[in-house]
Design an enzyme around this catalytic site. Structure first.
Site, PDB file in Angstrom:
ATOM      1  N   ARG A  13       0.835  -1.212   0.000  1.00 49.04           N
ATOM      2  CA  ARG A  13       0.000   0.000   0.000  1.00 49.04           C
ATOM      3  C   ARG A  13       0.868   1.260   0.000  1.00 49.04           C
ATOM      4  O   ARG A  13       0.472   2.295  -0.544  1.00 49.04           O
ATOM      5  CB  ARG A  13      -0.968  -0.011   1.191  1.00 49.04           C
ATOM      6  N   GLU A  61     -18.891   4.769   0.165  1.00 47.49           N
ATOM      7  CA  GLU A  61     -18.120   4.205  -0.950  1.00 47.49           C
ATOM      8  C   GLU A  61     -18.898   4.183  -2.262  1.00 47.49           C
ATOM      9  O   GLU A  61     -18.322   4.429  -3.331  1.00 47.49           O
ATOM     10  CB  GLU A  61     -17.658   2.790  -0.591  1.00 47.49           C
ATOM     11  N   PHE A  86     -14.426  -2.961   0.623  1.00 45.03           N
ATOM     12  CA  PHE A  86     -15.336  -1.853   0.340  1.00 45.03           C
ATOM     13  C   PHE A  86     -15.199  -1.366  -1.100  1.00 45.03           C
ATOM     14  O   PHE A  86     -16.099  -0.701  -1.618  1.00 45.03           O
ATOM     15  CB  PHE A  86     -15.068  -0.697   1.311  1.00 45.03           C
ATOM     16  N   ASP A 120      -8.254  -7.811  11.699  1.00 40.82           N
ATOM     17  CA  ASP A 120      -9.604  -7.269  11.501  1.00 40.82           C
ATOM     18  C   ASP A 120     -10.620  -8.359  11.172  1.00 40.82           C
ATOM     19  O   ASP A 120     -11.831  -8.141  11.287  1.00 40.82           O
ATOM     20  CB  ASP A 120      -9.609  -6.217  10.385  1.00 40.82           C
ATOM     21  N   ARG A 170      -1.756  -4.900   3.127  1.00 41.56           N
ATOM     22  CA  ARG A 170      -1.420  -4.217   4.372  1.00 41.56           C
ATOM     23  C   ARG A 170      -0.038  -4.555   4.933  1.00 41.56           C
ATOM     24  O   ARG A 170       0.661  -3.644   5.409  1.00 41.56           O
ATOM     25  CB  ARG A 170      -2.487  -4.565   5.423  1.00 41.56           C
TER      26      ARG A 170
END
Length: 317
Positions: A13, A61, A86, A120, A170
């Site tokens: 990222r 979004e 998303f 998460d 990530r």
């Protein structure tokens, strides 16, 4: 055999953020939109240098995709930024109707893809996004392997006219591709030459494939490793030429085996040159909470799994 090493690990990222920052300096038509995740998408530097070319949409979004589609009508090149979950599942209807159907020049940039989103958990760990996006007519799907390749891909898609899905992650992963590379959409990269098996990998699994090929070499097995950074359009020639030589293939991806890179490769082989194939990927399952390393181990997305599948496919030749 050619071996690869690394001196640094960095998240892909951040490669996107670096590429977007460079585009802000070189292409005045590039604009950026974000759904309340500026820090996670590493957009801070672009915003600092180009505040008038950034739009904070908030946690909306679907609205972001509609705005991005509209911006293209005025000649802008919008880069949308949010998590992969998303960027696809939450807004699939908007992408299909407002972007893909009319071929809008929107760059859908998706971070935190796959299991390596980590702690998460399953609700955020999308493992279906490649399949969803590659099925959209006219959509280009790109999944780079490290920081440098992600930066190069980000810069390259600004020059490409049409909708693009750019997927990155990530965690910090090894940097092993050149900093000055030229990214060619739809052109696979052969990392190692081999004669016994073709290993076709994408994203975070490319490094694991290289580690697997090194271990296999020590066991007398010659593996050819190909980096498929562009899943659509797929470099069919590179795959067919390699499998014609080796006679079998293992595909490796941080994605559900249903609908991912492996199925795209299987289609190419089935319609041109059928050959034994084994799949490394998640098997029709959601993820769970855990560290990236724990999850990659549990779900068999590492070099050990690639070695295991390689030995299985060799028995089928």
């Amino acid at each position: 055999m050619k071996t690869y090493t690394y001196t640094e690990k960095k998240d892909t990222r951040s490669g996107f953020g670096a590429g977007l920052t460079e585009l802000g300096r070189t292409n005045p038509n590039v604009v950026a939109l974000c759904a309340d995740l500026i820090g996670s998408l590493k957009m801070n530097e672009f915003i600092k240098e180009n505040p008038e070319r950034f739009f904070q949409i908030g946690i909306a979004e679907a609205n972001m995709m509609g705005i991005a589609a509209g911006l293209t009508i005025g000649g802008k090149i919008p880069f949308t930024g949010t998590f992969a979950n998303f960027s696809t599942g939450r807004v699939y209807d908007q992408i299909r109707q407002s972007i893909a159907y009319s071929g809008k020049n929107v760059k859908i940039c998706a971070s935190h893809a796959g299991l390596t989103l980590g702690e998460d958990g399953a609700t955020h760990q999308i493992l279906e996004d490649i399949g969803m996006m590659k099925m959209l007519p006219g959509m280009t799907v790109i999944n780079p392997c490290d920081f440098n390749q992600t930066k190069a891909a980000t810069i390259a898609i600004a020059e490409y006219d049409g909708p693009v899905y750019l997927r990155f992650g990530r965690p910090s992963v090894p940097i092993f591709t050149p900093a000055d590379q030229k990214f060619e959409i739809g052109k696979a990269i052969k990392f190692t030459e081999g004669t016994d098996v073709t290993i076709v990998a994408t994203g975070h699994l490319v490094w694991e494939a290289l580690e697997a090929s090194k271990a296999l070499h020590e066991q007398g097995i010659s593996a050819e490793v190909i980096n498929i950074h562009t899943i659509k359009p797929l470099d069919e020639t590179a795959i067919l030429e390699s499998v014609a030589k080796t006679g079998c293939v293992v595909t490796a991806e941080e994605h559900n085996v249903l609908g991912g890179l492996g199925e795209s490769v299987a289609r190419v082989l089935a319609t041109n040159n059928p050959a034994p194939q084994e799949f490394v990927g998640t098997n029709d399952t959601f993820g769970e909470s855990g560290t990236p390393a724990q999850l990659m181990e549990k779900y068999g997305l590492n070099s050990a799994a690639i070695i295991e599948k390689t030995k299985a496919v060799l028995k089928r030749k």
